[in-house]
Design a protein around this motif. Structure first.
Motif, mmCIF file in Angstrom:
data_model
loop_
_atom_site.group_PDB
_atom_site.id
_atom_site.type_symbol
_atom_site.label_atom_id
_atom_site.label_comp_id
_atom_site.label_asym_id
_atom_site.label_seq_id
_atom_site.Cartn_x
_atom_site.Cartn_y
_atom_site.Cartn_z
ATOM 1 N N UNK B 46 -3.840 -22.681 7.003
ATOM 2 C CA UNK B 46 -2.969 -23.748 6.511
ATOM 3 C C UNK B 46 -3.709 -24.562 5.467
ATOM 4 N N UNK B 47 -2.922 -25.129 4.564
ATOM 5 C CA UNK B 47 -3.573 -25.948 3.563
ATOM 6 C C UNK B 47 -2.666 -27.063 3.066
ATOM 7 N N UNK B 52 4.166 -29.963 1.631
ATOM 8 C CA UNK B 52 5.387 -29.940 0.822
ATOM 9 C C UNK B 52 6.406 -28.988 1.441
ATOM 10 N N UNK B 53 5.934 -27.839 1.883
ATOM 11 C CA UNK B 53 6.807 -26.847 2.523
ATOM 12 C C UNK B 53 7.452 -27.438 3.779
ATOM 13 N N UNK B 54 6.665 -28.111 4.572
ATOM 14 C CA UNK B 54 7.198 -28.714 5.799
ATOM 15 C C UNK B 54 8.301 -29.717 5.483
ATOM 16 N N UNK B 55 8.071 -30.477 4.420
ATOM 17 C CA UNK B 55 9.033 -31.544 4.089
ATOM 18 C C UNK B 55 10.400 -30.987 3.707
ATOM 19 N N UNK B 56 10.460 -29.702 3.402
ATOM 20 C CA UNK B 56 11.716 -29.088 2.962
ATOM 21 C C UNK B 56 12.498 -28.461 4.118
ATOM 22 N N UNK B 57 12.036 -28.650 5.354
ATOM 23 C CA UNK B 57 12.713 -28.036 6.506
ATOM 24 C C UNK B 57 13.056 -29.082 7.568
ATOM 25 N N UNK B 85 -8.656 -32.834 10.829
ATOM 26 C CA UNK B 85 -9.656 -31.777 10.956
ATOM 27 C C UNK B 85 -9.557 -30.940 9.697
ATOM 28 N N UNK B 86 -10.626 -30.839 8.993
ATOM 29 C CA UNK B 86 -10.517 -30.288 7.642
ATOM 30 C C UNK B 86 -11.848 -29.713 7.226
ATOM 31 N N UNK B 87 -11.831 -28.469 6.813
ATOM 32 C CA UNK B 87 -13.059 -27.877 6.274
ATOM 33 C C UNK B 87 -12.811 -27.542 4.817
ATOM 34 N N UNK B 88 -13.576 -26.633 4.291
ATOM 35 C CA UNK B 88 -13.476 -26.384 2.858
ATOM 36 C C UNK B 88 -12.057 -26.010 2.443
ATOM 37 N N UNK B 89 -11.428 -25.153 3.184
ATOM 38 C CA UNK B 89 -10.156 -24.627 2.717
ATOM 39 C C UNK B 89 -9.135 -24.485 3.834
ATOM 40 N N UNK B 90 -9.228 -25.247 4.874
ATOM 41 C CA UNK B 90 -8.271 -25.053 5.954
ATOM 42 C C UNK B 90 -7.938 -26.376 6.621
ATOM 43 N N UNK B 91 -6.700 -26.490 7.099
ATOM 44 C CA UNK B 91 -6.274 -27.682 7.823
ATOM 45 C C UNK B 91 -5.654 -27.270 9.150
ATOM 46 N N UNK B 95 -2.790 -31.878 11.174
ATOM 47 C CA UNK B 95 -3.204 -32.540 9.934
ATOM 48 C C UNK B 95 -2.185 -32.313 8.823
ATOM 49 N N UNK B 96 -1.656 -31.109 8.744
ATOM 50 C CA UNK B 96 -0.637 -30.832 7.726
ATOM 51 C C UNK B 96 0.599 -31.671 7.981
ATOM 52 N N UNK B 97 0.941 -31.816 9.250
ATOM 53 C CA UNK B 97 2.100 -32.630 9.608
ATOM 54 C C UNK B 97 1.859 -34.097 9.240
ATOM 55 N N UNK B 98 0.654 -34.569 9.499
ATOM 56 C CA UNK B 98 0.317 -35.949 9.125
ATOM 57 C C UNK B 98 0.389 -36.129 7.613
ATOM 58 N N UNK B 99 -0.084 -35.123 6.912
ATOM 59 C CA UNK B 99 -0.038 -35.161 5.448
ATOM 60 C C UNK B 99 1.404 -35.227 4.960
ATOM 61 N N UNK B 100 2.263 -34.435 5.588
ATOM 62 C CA UNK B 100 3.690 -34.425 5.243
ATOM 63 C C UNK B 100 4.289 -35.816 5.456
#
Lengths: 488, 162
Positions: B46-47, B52-57, B85-91, B95-100
């Protein structure tokens, strides 16, 4: 009483490693090491498989930078099928691969700057960790965060359109590519994906310029920090186009010494073994590459955005070239050794990638139909490219049954192994000298040093990405004095 | 006539690492079922752009392999995770939900479908046990999606499944 500090793992760094910092009786830092403690033999995994599977197989290495491995392996396979060593593909094949690669560079650099580095820059290394993260950036700079999301999305969509799919992409095949770019996709990328003008090529260029301006503005008010943090002289190595231009997809190997003098002078990438050798050290699974003729003590080098801008003569896109001239002028044309300037170089490359994507999208060759070239089959293939974090080497031998018998990979983070150790040491000297207790800012300072290189330790160790952080302080007798952990 | 909610089933993981591909395999099965209102996506990890994808559903289901001691699979409600929780290229999904939530002011109901895996080495194909768990999880999710009633998700997520 002498002490040793151990840091394991690092939270905004991918992979599995730990850092040990040794203090003497006077609490002076004497040595620091970045340990890589996990190892999976990916090179052995590939052996015995049909060579044409390699560009897809290598993506199994990890899911962080599959495109770079996909393309490096494909370049090696080009040699095997007699399609040249980076210069024998049809125009549509080479340009589709370049578009895929610039999409990868763009999205990776954007993520690294906005979501990993910018919290440190916007809030400071001493800020509360609850605030010093991407959510903190969003709360205070929501428009910036939304831009970063859309920039990432644009790069990912470019990858999906050129590589065919997100997982185990099959776009690049030995000798070429398996599809061209449709006119519908081209128009969407130029004018806005799904009709959204914020997802257009011009917007990516505009926002890349804005990101660069943001960093330069920060630099003007935090010059001492950015210039002084983890700064040390080194050699620098990267591929360049034969005319000296920055070229992230293909080129000859060039390296310069700390003064800018050429120490590897545009060597054919197929001869990489004449240039680079790897040293094994007992305390790490990650090897230590060095320039062969200089030996392990003097021959270690940096790769990645900073090295690339130190090595090349110019950037073949106008806006990035103007930024490059400013970058080079700052050190009066000499190599730049400031670790934090990796971020500056990274944003110049981001702008370059945005310009290159637009240039490629406007090129009608992308709609060509001559996708694959084949020639005389041979038994050995070598593919080098400049991945987001630095030079990536793929080398394969195959037998008469088309099965891979040897695979050697030197990934970007392995190339940067020694510099990362030195950066960690520099941060430790600055933060931990005279201290007997580990604090959050100390731990973060070490992370900041590693993060400047954007390492991918999971790739370098061929392990799955897990990177918790532990800091342990040892005295001269090896007893634990203090220990801190996070992310575990 | 009431249109079905827009549901996203997002499987993530690396199919080249045995059972790590369970979430991706499940998303593929759901895609093949072509249920009305249901779209699927897959990726290694996940990234940030997934916010943005989540926000569209209207509703989101993440599917992933797990090393946790889960009996076959586990379905649970997912809450935004501001700890990032976040590393170089993954969430993480939270965290993605919080970002949304932070970026787009939307928090679609989100659920986590964890599929028990037993081996995550560099090898193609899932283990027999991982495959069995993914199939069972797929049957469960398909049944839930066919009812297309968000209230059902809430009810099921609050109950132990097995």
């Amino acid at each position: 009483m002498a002490q040793k500090i151990t840091i394991e793992p690092v939270t905004r760094v991918e992979g599995h490693g730990k850092v040990t910092i040794h203090l003497d009786d006077n609490h002076q830092v004497t040595e620091s090491r970045l340990h890589i403690v996990e190892f999976r033999g990916f090179e052995r995994f590939v052996c015995g498989r049909p060579f044409w599977e390699a560009p897809v197989l290598v993506q199994r290495l990890c899911g962080i930078c599959p495109v770079s491995h996909h393309l490096a392996a494909a370049k090696a396979m080009d040699m095997l099928v007699g399609a040249g060593d980076g210069n024998g593909l049809t125009p549509v094949a080479e340009k589709m691969r370049r578009l895929m690669h610039y999409g990868q560079i763009f999205q990776s650099h954007v993520l690294h700057f906005f979501h990993l580095a910018s919290p440190d820059l916007l809030f400071g290394m001493d800020a509360d960790p609850e605030r010093r993260n991407v959510i903190g950036v969003i709360l205070e700079h929501p428009d910036l965060a939304k831009q970063a999301v859309l920039m990432r999305k644009y790069g990912q969509e470019i990858i999906a359109a050129t590589a065919g799919k997100k997982i185990h992409g099959t776009g690049a095949v030995p000798g070429g590519i398996n599809k061209n770019l449709s006119l519908e996709d081209r128009d969407a990328f130029l004018n806005g994906i799904n009709g959204n003008p914020d997802l257009s090529a011009d917007k990516m260029i505009e926002w890349s310029e804005a990101a660069l301006a943001l960093l330069l503005d920060y630099h003007s008010s935090h010059t001492d920090f950015l210039d002084g943090f983890a700064t040390f002289p080194s050699n620098h190595l990267s591929l360049v186009r034969p005319d000296g231009a920055l070229d992230l997809y293909h080129g000859v190997i060039r390296a310069v010494d700390p003064e800018g003098k050429r120490i590897v002078n545009d060597v054919d990438s197929r001869d990489y073994l004449d240039v680079v050798e790897e040293e094994v050290r007992s305390w790490s699974y990650m090897k230590f590459p060095y320039i062969k003729k200089l030996g392990p003590k003097e021959g270690w080098y940096r790769v990645g955005p900073l090295a690339r801008l130190n090595v090349c003569d110019f950037i073949p896109s106008p806006k990035a070239q103007a930024a490059f001239e400013q970058f080079r002028a700052y050190t009066k044309g000499k190599p730049n050794h400031m670790s934090m300037h990796y971020h500056w170089a990274r944003l110049i490359e981001t702008l370059h990638a945005a310009e290159m994507m637009k240039e490629l999208l406007l090129d009608p060759d992308l709609q060509g139909t001559n996708l694959v070239t084949k020639g005389e089959r041979c038994g050995e293939g070598i593919g080098l490219l400049e991945a987001p974090r630095g030079t990536l080497f793929h080398h394969y031998r195959v037998n008469e049954q088309d099965l891979i018998t040897m695979c050697n990979l030197i990934v970007s983070t392995t190339n940067n192994n020694e510099p990362m150790n030195r950066a960690v040491n520099a941060a430790a000297v600055a933060q931990m000298t005279g201290k007997a207790e580990i604090t959050e800012p100390m731990m973060n300072a070490v992370e900041v040093a590693i993060r400047a290189y954007d390492p991918c330790l999971s790739c370098a160790t061929h392990a799955m990405g897990q990177m918790p952080l532990e800091v342990t302080l040892y005295d001269a007798a090896g007893a634990v004095v203090d220990q801190q952990r996070k992310g575990m | 006539m009431k249109s079905p909610p827009s549901v996203l089933v997002y499987g993530f993981g690396n199919p080249g690492r045995e059972d790590d591909g369970a979430g991706v395999a499940l998303a593929e099965r759901i895609r093949a079922a072509a249920l009305p209102g249901v779209t699927t996506d897959s990726n290694y990890q996940l990234n940030v752009e997934d916010a943005l994808l989540l926000s569209e559903h209207d509703l989101v289901i993440f599917a992933d392999a797990t090393r946790n001691p889960v009996d076959g699979f586990r379905f649970s409600r997912l809450e935004p995770d501001p700890s990032v929780s976040f590393t170089t290229h993954a969430m993480s999904p939270g965290s993605v939900l919080a970002l949304c939530t932070q970026l787009y002011g939307k928090t679609p109901p989100a659920y986590m479908l964890e599929i028990a895996g037993v081996s995550f080495e560099l090898r193609e194909g899932m283990t027999a046990e991982g495959e069995k768990n993914a199939l069972a999880a797929g049957r469960f999710l398909k049944g839930l999606l066919e009812r297309a009633d968000i209230a059902d998700f809430e009810a099921v997520a609050s109950l132990p499944l097995r």
